[in-house]
Write a protein that holds these residues in place. Sequence first.
Motif, short mmCIF file in Angstrom:
data_model
loop_
_atom_site.label_atom_id
_atom_site.label_comp_id
_atom_site.label_asym_id
_atom_site.label_seq_id
_atom_site.Cartn_x
_atom_site.Cartn_y
_atom_site.Cartn_z
N LEU A 1 0.80 -1.35 -0.15
CA LEU A 1 -0.04 -0.01 -0.25
C LEU A 1 0.82 1.08 0.02
O LEU A 1 0.51 2.23 -0.52
N PHE B 1 -6.94 0.93 7.04
CA PHE B 1 -7.67 -0.39 6.78
C PHE B 1 -7.72 -1.10 7.94
O PHE B 1 -8.30 -2.38 7.63
N ALA C 1 -11.40 -2.15 8.37
CA ALA C 1 -11.98 -3.30 7.80
C ALA C 1 -11.79 -4.50 8.49
O ALA C 1 -12.66 -5.23 8.76
N THR D 1 -3.83 -6.41 -4.70
CA THR D 1 -3.64 -4.93 -4.39
C THR D 1 -3.03 -4.19 -5.77
O THR D 1 -2.81 -3.07 -5.74
N ILE E 1 -10.27 -5.18 0.61
CA ILE E 1 -11.01 -4.95 2.10
C ILE E 1 -11.85 -6.10 2.25
O ILE E 1 -12.08 -6.52 3.46
#
Length: 422
Positions: free
Chosen positions: A234, A249, A252, A293, A302
């Motif tokens: 990320l 994140f 999630a 990703t 997610i």
Amino acid sequence: MAGVTRSQRLVLALVCAVAVSTIYAIQPVLEAVGNDLGLAPGSLGLLVAAGQIGYFAGLVLLVPLGDMVNRRRLITGHLVLTAVGAATAAGAPNGVLAAIGLAAAGVFAVVVQITVGYVAAVSAPAERGGNIGAVTSGVVIGILGVRVLAGVLGDTLGWRAVYVLLAVLCLVLAVVVRAGLQADTRTSGERYGRVLASMGRLVLTDRLFLSRGLIAFFLFASFGTLWSGLSLPLGAGPWRFGTTEIGLFGLAGLAGALGAAHAGKWADGGRAQAISGWSLVLLTASWLLIAQTGGPTLWFLIAGIVLADFAVQAVHVSSQHLLTTAHPSRASSVIGAYMAFYSLGSAFGAVTTTWAYSSWGWWASCCAGAVYSLSALAVWGLARRSVTASPIIARPSAGARRRAASAQCRPSAPDSGCPPRR
């Protein structure tokens, strides 16, 4: 047993969340800590390791005390000492003192396991699984929620504010626990050395404990692979997210963990083994989504995070329910020994995910995570098979059953169904 009220469950869940946060809060702000303290990038991993090493030491040395003395007093004292460790880290002028503070906080963060043992001891049997599930949800909330909190505070007030806040929360909770929980006096009279030795014997002689310990090792190796490595893809292209965005994140993961809050109630209904099996299947499948990703959207990632955290929490709660039910008189030492597998698995996953990513990329990290979850599923299957294949009582033959039935018959009774005597 007087049981645990809803407000007490909330307090104990907060104890777990805040205590475990002192171990994981360093991860989102690691780069900022290094810049502030003048540490070389290659040495930053030692700060993360300090908390984990302290936690492992506390699991072995402190958690057994929960089977010997008043757990309410232990929870209170450990919260105060965790606050001291967090405050030391917050005020550290150099890396050495920061590592000492993080290690001290990690040692006493095992108040989490003392808390689980307390809940198991004071809960009514029919409510034990549900109470454990509600309280241990605080662990996952702490691990994942502190990523969001630390990311935001790190970007606004600085990384030290994170540990100041955690220290204050620990002190406040210590006061609340002391005032609001009933005493849980131990009466076993066992000596400390004997309790430590019993933890070692569990691994060698208890098949349920060994299987659940191995499942925990691979389960949290998979969990550690996800959360210790997720910032790498990320933070790289095409996304190039900052600390705050990456920390979000964790929301999630929170959604998935909270979705598994009913796992303890399912375990109370006798479905703990089944829950573990299908949750491990779900965890393995989630890695297919987590690997996505590099596409135009991160919704698959997610969704995979939600499923993975749901599965991990469901298995974790089920394992603790089974172990505390099998060993109600020494719940603290059993949970402590079980969590040692958790700690080692988390560290193993963190090490291998960075190595795999640096060598081959995120897909390799995801393959490692899937292999770990498959290994946990294999251990679960082998354990179930050995129990099924090992009859406790031999089934009598058909002839023996007929003879036993005839011996109990009363032919004179109407409609007895017995054969007539000759």
